[in-house]
Design a protein around this motif. Structure first.
Motif, PDB file in Angstrom:
ATOM      1  N   UNK A 190       0.948   9.556   6.181  1.00 19.45           N
ATOM      2  CA  UNK A 190      -0.144   8.786   5.604  1.00 19.45           C
ATOM      3  C   UNK A 190       0.359   7.583   4.842  1.00 19.45           C
ATOM      4  N   UNK A 191       1.498   7.740   4.158  1.00 27.39           N
ATOM      5  CA  UNK A 191       2.069   6.622   3.398  1.00 27.39           C
ATOM      6  C   UNK A 191       2.462   5.483   4.329  1.00 27.39           C
ATOM      7  N   UNK A 192       3.034   5.821   5.480  1.00 30.27           N
ATOM      8  CA  UNK A 192       3.437   4.803   6.454  1.00 30.27           C
ATOM      9  C   UNK A 192       2.221   4.011   6.938  1.00 30.27           C
ATOM     10  N   UNK A 193       1.165   4.724   7.304  1.00 25.77           N
ATOM     11  CA  UNK A 193      -0.021   4.054   7.830  1.00 25.77           C
ATOM     12  C   UNK A 193      -0.707   3.220   6.745  1.00 25.77           C
ATOM     13  N   UNK A 313      -0.192 -14.560  16.853  1.00 21.60           N
ATOM     14  CA  UNK A 313       0.299 -14.378  15.483  1.00 21.60           C
ATOM     15  C   UNK A 313      -0.165 -13.041  14.920  1.00 21.60           C
ATOM     16  N   UNK A 314      -1.392 -12.633  15.252  1.00 25.99           N
ATOM     17  CA  UNK A 314      -1.890 -11.352  14.786  1.00 25.99           C
ATOM     18  C   UNK A 314      -1.089 -10.185  15.325  1.00 25.99           C
ATOM     19  N   UNK A 315      -0.722 -10.244  16.597  1.00 24.79           N
ATOM     20  CA  UNK A 315       0.093  -9.178  17.183  1.00 24.79           C
ATOM     21  C   UNK A 315       1.453  -9.094  16.501  1.00 24.79           C
ATOM     22  N   UNK A 316       2.022 -10.251  16.180  1.00 30.67           N
ATOM     23  CA  UNK A 316       3.314 -10.256  15.486  1.00 30.67           C
ATOM     24  C   UNK A 316       3.194  -9.630  14.098  1.00 30.67           C
ATOM     25  N   UNK A 317       2.129  -9.966  13.376  1.00 29.74           N
ATOM     26  CA  UNK A 317       1.912  -9.387  12.047  1.00 29.74           C
ATOM     27  C   UNK A 317       1.761  -7.873  12.154  1.00 29.74           C
ATOM     28  N   UNK A 318       1.026  -7.402  13.173  1.00 30.76           N
ATOM     29  CA  UNK A 318       0.858  -5.969  13.359  1.00 30.76           C
ATOM     30  C   UNK A 318       2.175  -5.260  13.598  1.00 30.76           C
ATOM     31  N   UNK A 319       3.011  -5.858  14.451  1.00 32.89           N
ATOM     32  CA  UNK A 319       4.332  -5.266  14.715  1.00 32.89           C
ATOM     33  C   UNK A 319       5.179  -5.245  13.456  1.00 32.89           C
ATOM     34  N   UNK A 320       5.183  -6.354  12.724  1.00 27.10           N
ATOM     35  CA  UNK A 320       5.992  -6.449  11.509  1.00 27.10           C
ATOM     36  C   UNK A 320       5.516  -5.463  10.450  1.00 27.10           C
ATOM     37  N   UNK A 321       4.203  -5.275  10.345  1.00 29.08           N
ATOM     38  CA  UNK A 321       3.659  -4.355   9.355  1.00 29.08           C
ATOM     39  C   UNK A 321       4.096  -2.919   9.632  1.00 29.08           C
ATOM     40  N   UNK A 322       4.080  -2.506  10.892  1.00 21.40           N
ATOM     41  CA  UNK A 322       4.508  -1.145  11.238  1.00 21.40           C
ATOM     42  C   UNK A 322       6.012  -0.977  10.987  1.00 21.40           C
ATOM     43  N   UNK A 323       6.797  -1.988  11.353  1.00 22.61           N
ATOM     44  CA  UNK A 323       8.240  -1.916  11.157  1.00 22.61           C
ATOM     45  C   UNK A 323       8.587  -1.841   9.668  1.00 22.61           C
ATOM     46  N   UNK A 324       8.018  -2.728   8.859  1.00 20.71           N
ATOM     47  CA  UNK A 324       8.295  -2.722   7.424  1.00 20.71           C
ATOM     48  C   UNK A 324       7.742  -1.470   6.755  1.00 20.71           C
ATOM     49  N   UNK A 325       6.544  -1.045   7.198  1.00 23.42           N
ATOM     50  CA  UNK A 325       5.966   0.163   6.627  1.00 23.42           C
ATOM     51  C   UNK A 325       6.804   1.392   6.919  1.00 23.42           C
ATOM     52  N   UNK A 326       7.347   1.481   8.130  1.00 19.24           N
ATOM     53  CA  UNK A 326       8.215   2.601   8.475  1.00 19.24           C
ATOM     54  C   UNK A 326       9.485   2.599   7.658  1.00 19.24           C
ATOM     55  N   UNK A 328       9.923   1.178   4.677  1.00 13.95           N
ATOM     56  CA  UNK A 328       9.619   1.365   3.264  1.00 13.95           C
ATOM     57  C   UNK A 328       9.284   2.809   2.918  1.00 13.95           C
ATOM     58  N   UNK A 329       8.794   3.588   3.885  1.00  9.29           N
ATOM     59  CA  UNK A 329       8.406   4.974   3.619  1.00  9.29           C
ATOM     60  C   UNK A 329       9.432   5.979   4.116  1.00  9.29           C
ATOM     61  N   UNK A 330      10.579   5.480   4.565  1.00  9.06           N
ATOM     62  CA  UNK A 330      11.639   6.374   5.009  1.00  9.06           C
ATOM     63  C   UNK A 330      11.460   6.920   6.399  1.00  9.06           C
ATOM     64  N   UNK A 331      10.563   6.333   7.185  1.00 11.47           N
ATOM     65  CA  UNK A 331      10.304   6.828   8.535  1.00 11.47           C
ATOM     66  C   UNK A 331      11.054   6.081   9.622  1.00 11.47           C
ATOM     67  N   UNK A 332      11.608   4.923   9.303  1.00 10.95           N
ATOM     68  CA  UNK A 332      12.249   4.129  10.338  1.00 10.95           C
ATOM     69  C   UNK A 332      11.210   3.563  11.283  1.00 10.95           C
ATOM     70  N   UNK A 333      11.654   2.952  12.360  1.00  5.85           N
ATOM     71  CA  UNK A 333      10.724   2.375  13.333  1.00  5.85           C
ATOM     72  C   UNK A 333      11.250   2.495  14.754  1.00  5.85           C
ATOM     73  N   UNK A 334      12.547   2.316  14.937  1.00  5.52           N
ATOM     74  CA  UNK A 334      13.089   2.188  16.287  1.00  5.52           C
ATOM     75  C   UNK A 334      13.172   3.509  17.024  1.00  5.52           C
ATOM     76  N   UNK A 335      13.198   4.641  16.292  1.00  4.21           N
ATOM     77  CA  UNK A 335      13.283   5.938  16.949  1.00  4.21           C
ATOM     78  C   UNK A 335      11.944   6.657  16.827  1.00  4.21           C
ATOM     79  N   UNK A 336      11.449   7.163  17.928  1.00  2.00           N
ATOM     80  CA  UNK A 336      10.150   7.828  17.936  1.00  2.00           C
ATOM     81  C   UNK A 336      10.185   9.053  17.033  1.00  2.00           C
ATOM     82  N   UNK A 337       9.144   9.192  16.215  1.00  2.00           N
ATOM     83  CA  UNK A 337       9.026  10.328  15.317  1.00  2.00           C
ATOM     84  C   UNK A 337       7.885  11.221  15.783  1.00  2.00           C
ATOM     85  N   UNK A 338       8.060  12.515  15.659  1.00  2.00           N
ATOM     86  CA  UNK A 338       7.021  13.455  16.071  1.00  2.00           C
ATOM     87  C   UNK A 338       6.231  13.873  14.833  1.00  2.00           C
ATOM     88  N   UNK A 339       5.081  13.227  14.655  1.00  6.59           N
ATOM     89  CA  UNK A 339       4.274  13.420  13.460  1.00  6.59           C
ATOM     90  C   UNK A 339       2.828  13.708  13.831  1.00  6.59           C
TER      91      UNK A 339
END
Length: 362
Positions: A190-193, A313-326, A328-339
């Protein structure tokens, strides 16, 4: 001692999100004071955001507890089963994490709406619609994208379908946030999202000030004369009236709501798509999200909300938000997580494992 506090801050998945909310919240307060324009709470589906978000949280709490209580104790003793589930699984720590996620999202969203509302005052006379329109014309080989969309899709039932998709965004995004905050025992999910969605508001606000623009429907309205009346038409007219009131008296008018670059409809829905994929949600949910995203992109061009560059530009912001959010919350981004979502802990490990997740979110 300092190192110990730093480790504690890093271990809490909301550290970055809370700091982000504090930063944009203070910025909104300062700008409001300097401009003499009072902060306003944007109203929407089910009333103000401070009403609808807790209501959605409580609704998903009931969705998670009531069916499990019936399975555990039967219909006749459902209340007893619900009380046991709350006692075993709903710790104050879990409630605090949910409340923090909702509050972080709420502060960032309200601050974003208000700072966006200061655009006509702080960037008065600056407009990039002509430049963005020329890019569209060049990208479509001498055609307006809206004309191409109307020719391909028609202006009948397709307009109604796309309008429904576009307007539904206003309630679907808060609903998905409440679902991931409440219906999962992994706090970092939930923190990541929540952090990713909050980043959309902050990054989107910055993009508005870099390239202030109104969008095709306001800068070249004749392109959309053939479209039927839909929910989008009513929304556009409402925003136009608000804009006229802002030009007359920005201190007393409703919040200014027009801004084209970048498209936050695209950025937020792309955030959802990537988040569902990176957290390995059920296939049907991922497919539904992708279809919704594609229809949203089409709708932004079809109704003239955005130029093509706005959506990119919106798609880029969306990608960046998920990457930074992952990150910042200790989830990473590049490796798939089973959540995958877990409504309750029945049949799972000891609920105490939640504290392990909190202590080591990565």
């Amino acid at each position: 001692m300092l190192r110990r506090w730093w480790d504690v801050l890093r271990a809490w998945p909301y550290t970055f999100g809370v700091a982000l909310a504090a930063g944009i919240g203070i910025t909104a307060l300062v700008l409001s004071a300097q401009l003499g324009i009072a902060l306003k709470d944007p109203e929407g589906f089910l009333g103000p955001a401070y009403v609808r978000l807790p209501v959605m949280g409580l609704a998903f709490f009931a969705l998670g507890v009531v069916p499990a209580a019936i399975r555990r104790a039967g219909w006749r003793h459902a209340f007893r089963g619900a009380r046991e589930i709350v006692r075993d699984e709903w710790t104050w720590g879990r409630v605090a994490h949910i409340a923090t996620g909702l509050l972080t999202f709420y502060i960032c969203y309200v601050a974003y709406r208000n700072i966006k509302g200061f655009l006509p005052v702080l960037r008065e006379g600056v407009n990039f619609d002509t430049m963005l329109s020329r890019w569209d014309y060049w990208l479509m080989f001498g055609n307006h994208p809206a004309d191409v969309m109307h020719s391909l899709l028609g202006t009948g039932i397709s307009a109604q379908v796309l309008a429904t998709v576009y307007v539904s965004y206003l309630m679907l995004i808060p609903i998905t946030l409440a679902a991931f905050l409440v219906l999962n025992r992994d706090y970092t999910l939930g923190a990541w999202y929540a952090t990713a969605l909050s980043l959309n508001w902050v990054l989107g606000t910055a993009s508005y000030y870099i390239f202030p623009s109104l969008g095709p429907t306001y800068s070249n309205a004749t392109l959309f004369d053939d479209l039927p009346t839909t929910g989008v038409t009513q929304l556009q007219e409402s925003l136009f009236i608000n804009a006229a009131q802002n030009y007359e008296d920005p201190t007393g008018a409703p919040i200014w709501g027009i801004a084209a670059f970048a498209s936050l409809h695209v950025s937020v829905t792309f955030t959802a798509v990537l988040f569902f994929q990176r957290t390995d949600q059920p296939r049907y949910l991922q497919i539904t999200a992708w279809v919704y995203f594609v229809l949203t992109v089409i709708a932004t061009i079809y109704f003239g909300w955005h130029f093509i560059a706005d959506d990119i530009a919106g798609a880029f912001i969306g990608w960046l938000a998920v990457a930074l959010g992952g990150w910042a919350t200790g989830n990473g981004f590049w490796h798939q997580r089973h959540h995958k979502l877990q409504l309750t802990a029945e049949g799972d490990s000891d609920p105490a494992s939640d504290s392990d997740t909190l202590a080591n979110p990565a």
